[in-house]
Design a protein around this motif. Structure first.
Motif, PDB file in Angstrom:
ATOM      1  N   LYS A   5      -7.752  -0.345  -4.460  1.00 55.14           N
ATOM      2  CA  LYS A   5      -6.527  -1.176  -4.289  1.00 55.14           C
ATOM      3  C   LYS A   5      -5.647  -1.263  -2.921  1.00 55.14           C
ATOM      4  O   LYS A   5      -5.132  -1.650  -2.101  1.00 55.14           O
ATOM      5  CB  LYS A   5      -4.957   0.215  -4.805  1.00 55.14           C
ATOM      6  CG  LYS A   5      -5.060  -0.134  -5.877  1.00 55.14           C
ATOM      7  CD  LYS A   5      -3.977   1.305  -6.493  1.00 55.14           C
ATOM      8  CE  LYS A   5      -3.816   1.197  -8.519  1.00 55.14           C
ATOM      9  NZ  LYS A   5      -3.000   2.358  -8.695  1.00 55.14           N
ATOM     10  N   ASP A  53       2.089   1.981  -3.343  1.00 53.29           N
ATOM     11  CA  ASP A  53       1.249   2.112  -4.232  1.00 53.29           C
ATOM     12  C   ASP A  53       1.441   3.791  -4.382  1.00 53.29           C
ATOM     13  O   ASP A  53       1.050   4.885  -4.938  1.00 53.29           O
ATOM     14  CB  ASP A  53      -0.507   1.860  -4.500  1.00 53.29           C
ATOM     15  CG  ASP A  53      -0.534   0.903  -5.424  1.00 53.29           C
ATOM     16  OD1 ASP A  53       1.004   0.182  -6.326  1.00 53.29           O
ATOM     17  OD2 ASP A  53      -1.225  -0.015  -4.619  1.00 53.29           O
ATOM     18  N   GLN A 111     -10.172   3.602  -5.178  1.00 49.60           N
ATOM     19  CA  GLN A 111      -9.228   2.289  -6.323  1.00 49.60           C
ATOM     20  C   GLN A 111      -9.501   0.864  -6.509  1.00 49.60           C
ATOM     21  O   GLN A 111      -8.704   0.229  -7.509  1.00 49.60           O
ATOM     22  CB  GLN A 111      -8.037   3.285  -6.522  1.00 49.60           C
ATOM     23  CG  GLN A 111      -7.457   4.761  -7.063  1.00 49.60           C
ATOM     24  CD  GLN A 111      -6.386   5.412  -7.102  1.00 49.60           C
ATOM     25  OE1 GLN A 111      -5.423   4.548  -6.855  1.00 49.60           O
ATOM     26  NE2 GLN A 111      -5.973   6.258  -6.792  1.00 49.60           N
ATOM     27  N   LEU A 166      -6.864   5.004  -2.471  1.00 53.47           N
ATOM     28  CA  LEU A 166      -6.372   3.669  -2.568  1.00 53.47           C
ATOM     29  C   LEU A 166      -7.861   2.675  -2.732  1.00 53.47           C
ATOM     30  O   LEU A 166      -8.446   2.148  -3.544  1.00 53.47           O
ATOM     31  CB  LEU A 166      -5.494   3.390  -1.534  1.00 53.47           C
ATOM     32  CG  LEU A 166      -4.114   3.590  -1.607  1.00 53.47           C
ATOM     33  CD1 LEU A 166      -3.134   2.675  -0.646  1.00 53.47           C
ATOM     34  CD2 LEU A 166      -3.677   3.079  -3.284  1.00 53.47           C
ATOM     35  N   GLU A 197       0.492  -1.361  -0.336  1.00 57.73           N
ATOM     36  CA  GLU A 197      -0.139   0.016   0.126  1.00 57.73           C
ATOM     37  C   GLU A 197       0.975   1.312  -0.268  1.00 57.73           C
ATOM     38  O   GLU A 197       0.696   2.197  -0.655  1.00 57.73           O
ATOM     39  CB  GLU A 197      -0.764   0.159   0.919  1.00 57.73           C
ATOM     40  CG  GLU A 197      -1.701  -1.140   1.170  1.00 57.73           C
ATOM     41  CD  GLU A 197      -2.861  -1.395   2.487  1.00 57.73           C
ATOM     42  OE1 GLU A 197      -3.606  -1.723   2.319  1.00 57.73           O
ATOM     43  OE2 GLU A 197      -2.422  -0.809   3.251  1.00 57.73           O
TER      44      GLU A 197
END
Lengths: 115, 115
Positions: A110, A43, A108, A105, A40
């Motif tokens: 993710k 990203d 998205q 995040l 994470e």
DNA sequence: TGCACACATAAGAATATACTTATACAATGA
DNA sequence: TCATTGTATAAGTATATTCTTATGTGTGCA
């Protein structure tokens, strides 16, 4: 503010040095608001995995953060039994919340959530 | 805590980086308790004058401290109109007092007092 | 067993940092 | 005016920091 033990000036300086990097400061702020795993951060910061890992190692080696393995993932969080944890909280209190980053995040898709 | 303006994460990181050096952290803590001139820091830290001067320049360039010339001496103090002054105070609040160092100087008669 | 994934570590390179020594500048005082 | 004192700046050096690329380690799964 109550400390678990008195803090030397050099200890304070070393903590501030750790937090005096925008990546690590963001990490610590994020970890004060969410548990987070390495991918994470990769990203979030658009940074290579080894670079993220090395920042986390510095924070872990000094005791500020701790890790928890969950399958292949390693979750990081603030180490509340770190003797100077209250000081860390005091220092990051004035730092703007990074929740919006985690929310991005999640938007998205993710965000890893393996609870 | 009330800020004069909102603080970016990068701003906080740069302040913490400045404070994340034991010499500068001690300087800022001392300056929060006393006005001080360069030669006193040279005595206090047993450090060369240029080294002291370069640390003070970093603090001055970023706005944390200000100077006041008094004859040949230049007195430094915390700059209370620095936009992030409240944050600086919050960060150094947990740092142990350095008053004893100034008192040692006074005992040795090395304290400059030209008021 | 073997591959894929998440993460850690190692080694090297570019840059930043904190000193050193030498010198310049500003103010005082003879 | 010249020497002295306090401080700043410049240039060089040793070390620290933060990346990069390459590779190792641990876990899950076919």
């Amino acid at each position: 503010m109550i400390f678990n033990q008195t803090m030397e000036l050099e200890t304070a300086a070393s903590i501030l040095k750790l937090l005096g990097d925008k990546t690590r400061l963001a990490m610590v702020k994020i970890l004060s608001e969410n548990e987070c795993c390495v991918c994470e951060f990769v990203d979030l910061f658009e940074m290579s995995q080894p670079a993220v890992s090395q920042h986390l190692r510095k924070l872990r080696d000094s005791g500020l953060v701790k890790e928890r393995r969950k399958g292949q993932w390693i979750y990081y969080s603030l180490n509340s039994s770190y003797p100077y944890h209250p000081y860390v909280l005091q220092v990051i209190q004035g730092v703007p919340s990074q929740r919006y980053r985690i929310e991005e995040l999640e938007t998205q898709g993710k965000r890893i959530s393996c609870d």
